[in-house]
Design a protein around this motif. Structure first.
Motif, PDB file in Angstrom:
ATOM      1  N   MET A 172      12.810  -8.320  -2.991  1.00  0.00           N
ATOM      2  CA  MET A 172      13.155  -7.043  -2.363  1.00  0.00           C
ATOM      3  C   MET A 172      11.886  -6.365  -1.848  1.00  0.00           C
ATOM      4  N   ARG A 173      11.983  -5.745  -0.673  1.00  0.00           N
ATOM      5  CA  ARG A 173      10.776  -5.198  -0.051  1.00  0.00           C
ATOM      6  C   ARG A 173      10.794  -3.690   0.168  1.00  0.00           C
ATOM      7  N   HIS A 174      11.946  -3.029   0.084  1.00  0.00           N
ATOM      8  CA  HIS A 174      11.904  -1.571   0.274  1.00  0.00           C
ATOM      9  C   HIS A 174      12.887  -0.851  -0.643  1.00  0.00           C
ATOM     10  N   LEU A 175      12.496   0.352  -1.018  1.00  0.00           N
ATOM     11  CA  LEU A 175      13.303   1.258  -1.824  1.00  0.00           C
ATOM     12  C   LEU A 175      13.148   2.642  -1.205  1.00  0.00           C
ATOM     13  N   ILE A 176      14.230   3.124  -0.627  1.00  0.00           N
ATOM     14  CA  ILE A 176      14.187   4.394   0.100  1.00  0.00           C
ATOM     15  C   ILE A 176      15.041   5.432  -0.614  1.00  0.00           C
ATOM     16  N   SER A 207       7.151  15.242  -2.677  1.00  0.00           N
ATOM     17  CA  SER A 207       5.706  15.481  -2.702  1.00  0.00           C
ATOM     18  C   SER A 207       4.931  14.170  -2.737  1.00  0.00           C
ATOM     19  N   SER A 208       3.698  14.218  -2.265  1.00  0.00           N
ATOM     20  CA  SER A 208       2.853  13.020  -2.270  1.00  0.00           C
ATOM     21  C   SER A 208       2.561  12.568  -3.698  1.00  0.00           C
ATOM     22  N   GLY A 209       2.465  13.532  -4.623  1.00  0.00           N
ATOM     23  CA  GLY A 209       2.210  13.183  -6.011  1.00  0.00           C
ATOM     24  C   GLY A 209       3.361  12.401  -6.620  1.00  0.00           C
ATOM     25  N   GLN A 210       4.568  12.809  -6.307  1.00  0.00           N
ATOM     26  CA  GLN A 210       5.740  12.099  -6.815  1.00  0.00           C
ATOM     27  C   GLN A 210       5.798  10.685  -6.253  1.00  0.00           C
ATOM     28  N   LEU A 211       5.512  10.543  -4.979  1.00  0.00           N
ATOM     29  CA  LEU A 211       5.536   9.225  -4.350  1.00  0.00           C
ATOM     30  C   LEU A 211       4.489   8.304  -4.979  1.00  0.00           C
ATOM     31  N   THR A 212       3.302   8.831  -5.195  1.00  0.00           N
ATOM     32  CA  THR A 212       2.239   8.039  -5.829  1.00  0.00           C
ATOM     33  C   THR A 212       2.652   7.591  -7.223  1.00  0.00           C
ATOM     34  N   ARG A 213       3.275   8.492  -7.974  1.00  0.00           N
ATOM     35  CA  ARG A 213       3.699   8.155  -9.334  1.00  0.00           C
ATOM     36  C   ARG A 213       4.761   7.059  -9.324  1.00  0.00           C
ATOM     37  N   PRO A 219       7.007  -2.635  -8.720  1.00  0.00           N
ATOM     38  CA  PRO A 219       6.226  -3.813  -8.330  1.00  0.00           C
ATOM     39  C   PRO A 219       5.373  -3.535  -7.102  1.00  0.00           C
ATOM     40  N   ASP A 220       4.195  -4.147  -7.045  1.00  0.00           N
ATOM     41  CA  ASP A 220       3.272  -3.908  -5.935  1.00  0.00           C
ATOM     42  C   ASP A 220       3.829  -4.362  -4.587  1.00  0.00           C
ATOM     43  N   THR A 221       4.772  -5.281  -4.609  1.00  0.00           N
ATOM     44  CA  THR A 221       5.333  -5.817  -3.358  1.00  0.00           C
ATOM     45  C   THR A 221       6.390  -4.906  -2.745  1.00  0.00           C
ATOM     46  N   LEU A 222       6.718  -3.814  -3.434  1.00  0.00           N
ATOM     47  CA  LEU A 222       7.797  -2.938  -2.990  1.00  0.00           C
ATOM     48  C   LEU A 222       7.260  -1.723  -2.245  1.00  0.00           C
ATOM     49  N   ASP A 223       7.808  -1.474  -1.054  1.00  0.00           N
ATOM     50  CA  ASP A 223       7.455  -0.290  -0.277  1.00  0.00           C
ATOM     51  C   ASP A 223       8.434   0.828  -0.643  1.00  0.00           C
TER      52      ASP A 223
END
Length: 330
Positions: A172-176, A207-213, A219-223
Motif C-alpha cells: 500500500m502506498r497512500h493513506l489519506i 497541523s504539520s505537527g500532527q502529520l509528522t507524528r 511504515p516508511d513506504t506509506l505516503d
C-alpha cells in the motif's frame, strides 16, 4: 458513475443508495468519457455510489487510460474478488478504498452495513497480494491505498490507522485523511452538530505537527496526507487569492454540477459543449448569491448553514423534496 450502492453511509455526500441510480447505458457512458477526454484534464476519478456495480466500468477506464489520462477509482471494496483486483491494478492509475474506521465497529456503523469493514480489508488484502505479485514480475501497475473521511466518530483512531491497519498491507502506498464537509447527508439535521469536526479539531488534525507524528508511526513506504478540504468551500476570499478548485463534477446521467459539494447543475455533457459547461461552473462561483452566502463563513457551523442555503437556492424541486426527507441524525 452511479448512485447505486450496497452501503448506507451516515455522511454520504451524494445520498447514494437512497435515490435513483441514474447511470447511463454503455454507449452513453463512453460518450461522456470522450467528452471529458477532449478537455484534456490532469486526471479523471470514477466514483459513486459504488462504481464497481457498473457494468462496463473497466471499458470506460481503459478508454480514459488509452488517451494518456490518469484514471482514479474510489470504491468501498464491497464486491472485489481476486480476478477483479488484478484487473483494477492493470487499468487504473490509482485506487482508493474507503475505510472510515480502524475497527469493524466504527467502520460498520459509519458505513451503515455489517461486515463492510471485513469486505474493505479483504479488498485491500487482494490488492496487496496482486500488487506484490505484479511487482515481482516487473509489471508497472496502479498504486492503491486508503481514503478515510474524518468525523467525531473516528477521529480517535488516527493512530490506529497508522500502527494497526497500514502495516498489514506492505504494498500500500497512500493513506489519506480528509475532513468530512457539510454536503449531502453530512449536512442534515443533527449530523453537522454531532459529527462534523469542530474548528479546533480541524486545525489540530490538519497541523504539520500532527502529520509528522502520524508519519513517524506508519511504515516508511506509506505516503500520508491530511486534507482539511477547505477548497471545497470555494470561499470568495480564497478564489480572489487564486486558491481555486479546478474540478468538474459530472453526475451519473452526465449532468454537470456547478460546484462539487453543493446542489445545482449547469447542463449535461451528452448534449452540450463541455468547455461551455466548465465556464458556467466557473461563473457560478462568482454568482451574487454564492458570494453573499459564503463570504461571512469562518467556522464549520457557518459553512453548514451556508451550504443549506445554496442547496435550497440552486437545487431542483426534486432536490428540495429529497433534502426534506433526510432523516435527522442522532
Amino acid at each position: 458513475m452511479t448512485y447505486s450502492c450496497p452501503l448506507r453511509c451516515v455522511h454520504c455526500y451524494s445520498e447514494s443508495g437512497r435515490r435513483p441510480s441514474r447511470q447511463l447505458d454503455h454507449d452513453r457512458m463512453l460518450q461522456v468519457a470522450d467528452a471529458l477526454i477532449a478537455m484534456r484534464p490532469m486526471g479523471i476519478a470514477l466514483t459513486g455510489g459504488e462504481p464497481l456495480l457498473v457494468k462496463g466500468l473497466l471499458d470506460v477506464a481503459r478508454r480514459i487510460a488509452d488517451a494518456g489520462i490518469a484514471v482514479l477509482l474510489y470504491t468501498s471494496g464491497w464486491n472485489v474478488d481476486q480476478a477483479l483486483a488484478a484487473d483494477l491494478l492493470n487499468v487504473f492509475h490509482r485506487i482508493a478504498v474507503s475505510l472510515d474506521g480502524a475497527t469493524a465497529d466504527v467502520h460498520d456503523r459509519i458505513r451503515g452495513r455489517a461486515r463492510s469493514f471485513e469486505r474493505a480489508i479483504r479488498t485491500l488484502s487482494l490488492l496487496d497480494e496482486a500488487s506484490q505479485d505484479f511487482t515481482a514480475r516487473g509489471r508497472a501497475i496502479a498504486t492503491f491505498g486508503i481514503d478515510c473521511s474524518l468525523m467525531r466518530s473516528n477521529i480517535h483512531q488516527l493512530e490506529a490507522f497508522c500502527t494497526d491497519i497500514a502495516p498489514r498491507f506492505p504494498a500500500m502506498r497512500h493513506l489519506i485523511f480528509g475532513v468530512t464537509v457539510p454536503s449531502g447527508l453530512a449536512n442534515r439535521a443533527g449530523f453537522a452538530e454531532l459529527e462534523l469536526l469542530t474548528d479546533d479539531q480541524v486545525r489540530d488534525t490538519a497541523s504539520s505537527g500532527q502529520l509528522t507524528r502520524l508519519r513517524s508511526l506508519a511504515p516508511d513506504t506509506l505516503d500520508i496526507s491530511i486534507e482539511d478540504n477547505r477548497m471545497l468551500l470555494m470561499h470568495p476570499d480564497d478564489l480572489a487569492r487564486g486558491r481555486s478548485l479546478p474540478v468538474l463534477q459530472v453526475e451519473p446521467d452526465g449532468a454537470v454540477r456547478a460546484m462539487p459539494i453543493y446542489e445545482g447543475t449547469v447542463g449535461n455533457m451528452l448534449d452540450e459543449d463541455p468547455d461551455v459547461l466548465w465556464q458556467r461552473a466557473l461563473d457560478r462561483r462568482s454568482h451574487p448569491f454564492v458570494v453573499e452566502t459564503l463570504r461571512p463563513v469562518r467556522t464549520m457551523r457557518e459553512w453548514a448553514e451556508a451550504a443549506r442555503r445554496i442547496d435550497q437556492y440552486f437545487g431542483t424541486v426534486e432536490d428540495g423534496a429529497r433534502i426534506g426527507r433526510r432523516p435527522a441524525y442522532r
